[in-house]
Design a protein around this motif. Structure first.
Motif, short mmCIF file in Angstrom:
data_model
loop_
_atom_site.label_atom_id
_atom_site.label_comp_id
_atom_site.label_asym_id
_atom_site.label_seq_id
_atom_site.Cartn_x
_atom_site.Cartn_y
_atom_site.Cartn_z
N TRP A 162 12.47 -10.52 0.34
CA TRP A 162 13.01 -9.57 -0.65
C TRP A 162 12.71 -8.14 -0.18
CZ3 TRP A 162 15.26 -12.18 -4.79
CH2 TRP A 162 14.88 -13.52 -4.94
N LEU A 163 13.57 -7.22 -0.59
CA LEU A 163 13.36 -5.80 -0.26
C LEU A 163 13.77 -4.95 -1.45
CD1 LEU A 163 12.53 -3.77 1.95
CD2 LEU A 163 14.93 -3.66 2.63
N HIS A 180 0.81 -1.23 0.00
CA HIS A 180 0.00 0.00 0.00
C HIS A 180 0.84 1.27 0.00
CE1 HIS A 180 -3.79 -2.19 0.71
NE2 HIS A 180 -3.06 -3.00 1.45
N VAL A 181 1.94 1.29 0.70
CA VAL A 181 2.74 2.51 0.85
C VAL A 181 3.28 2.99 -0.49
CG1 VAL A 181 4.76 3.52 1.96
CG2 VAL A 181 3.34 1.88 3.22
N GLU A 182 3.78 2.07 -1.29
CA GLU A 182 4.39 2.43 -2.56
C GLU A 182 3.45 2.24 -3.75
OE1 GLU A 182 7.27 3.81 -3.00
OE2 GLU A 182 7.97 3.71 -0.93
N ASN A 206 7.39 -2.54 6.79
CA ASN A 206 8.75 -2.27 6.29
C ASN A 206 8.93 -2.59 4.82
OD1 ASN A 206 8.86 -5.11 6.34
ND2 ASN A 206 9.81 -5.12 8.36
N GLY A 207 7.91 -3.05 4.15
CA GLY A 207 8.00 -3.29 2.72
C GLY A 207 8.63 -4.61 2.31
N TYR A 208 8.91 -5.50 3.25
CA TYR A 208 9.50 -6.79 2.91
C TYR A 208 8.49 -7.63 2.13
CZ TYR A 208 13.75 -6.32 5.74
OH TYR A 208 14.97 -5.93 6.22
#
Length: 298
Positions: free
Chosen positions: A99-100, A40-42, A84-86
């Motif tokens: 993955w990041l 959602h953040v990106e 944290n987007g992982y």
């Protein structure tokens, strides 16, 4: 009045570059798309495929911004840690990978490989605890659910595994400290993670009713002042969709003088309930034939 807008894309999107007639070729998966996850953040949609690749799509730009080979086998499921987007993926190759996205770029880097056994993984679920800890659950072919605990430093440690299903765990979903699993044995199990007890998990109930593998699960939390109440939606290869209403009453303290007759009878009936899954006779026969064939090959 509720207005629902639906947009169907039936062919590859090929936007034009201004001033030219040359289209931008968007890379497509070469095989079945097996799973999706949205960050959602990106605003990035991830897709995983049986072609062993993961693709990242930026929705507002309508284009694929990254594509990479993630596993050595079919990618079966993926989840995104919204904190944290992982991106976490699991595969038939028996691995779970983290993955990041590289800061300031679109490419993704492999952070860690979680391996506990050689069995294929089919399902993933992510749960965030109140203590800023998070738990990653994975369902595998052997019928077990492995779970990892993540500290604030994003380091994962294997916490143990949940046993109960007879065949492969095909679907997982979490809600608060509840884990719900759907299996190839046609049953749905509800697990509760006990707080302050070393992350002990307890199987609270077994939902029976499907006559084929439970492939998809979803849950919805309902408001209830006196108990934890939620709906469980399940879809099976028996071509049925079912809705279950689950209410967890507050725990009742056991008598200090030991279990009475009523408690023993209740425990006995619960055990009988848990060990009698509803299975299609023809499906069980086919499953046993496959198992015998595999043993002969070994």
């Amino acid at each position: 009045m509720i207005v629902i807008s639906k947009k169907i894309i039936s062919r590859p999107i090929t936007p034009q570059i201004k001033g030219t007639s040359k289209p931008i070729i968007i890379p497509q998966h070469r095989d079945t798309i097996s799973c999706m996850a949205y960050y959602h953040v990106e605003g990035i949609l991830y897709t995983g495929s049986f072609d062993r690749t993961v693709k990242a799509w930026r929705i507002n730009e309508k284009k694929c911004v990254d594509s990479f080979i993630a596993h050595g086998g079919n990618i079966n499921d993926m989840v995104v840690n919204q904190q944290n987007g992982y991106l976490i993926t699991c595969s038939s190759d028996g691995t779970v990978k983290m993955w990041l996205r590289v800061y300031g770029e679109n490419s993704h880097a492999l952070i860690r490989v979680l391996v506990f056994h050689a069995y294929p993984f089919h399902a993933l679920a992510f749960s965030v605890a109140v203590s800023n800890k998070s738990f990653l659950y994975s369902g595998s072919t052997d019928g077990t659910i492995n779970y990892w605990e993540q500290e604030i430093s994003c380091r994962y440690t294997h916490g143990g595994f949940l046993q109960g299903h007879r065949f492969a765990v095909l679907s997982l979903v979490t809600i608060e400290n509840i884990v719900i699993s759907g299996s190839e044995d046609s049953t749905i199990r509800i697990w509760k993670r006990e707080k302050g007890r070393g992350n002990i998990h307890e199987c609270l109930a077994v939902l029976e009713g499907h006559r084929g593998p439970v492939r998809c699960l979803a849950t919805f939390l309902q408001k209830d002042k006196f108990a934890l109440s939620f709906l469980v939606y399940s879809a099976s290869l028996d071509q049925t969709f079912k809705a279950w209403r689950v209410k967890l009453s507050p725990e009742v303290k056991k008598s200090p003088f030991g279990d009475d007759d009523d408690d023993r009878e209740e425990s006995k009936s619960q055990m009988e309930f848990e060990t009698s899954p509803v299975l299609s006779p023809s499906w069980v026969k086919k499953k046993l034939q496959i198992s015998r064939s595999l043993h002969k090959l070994v």
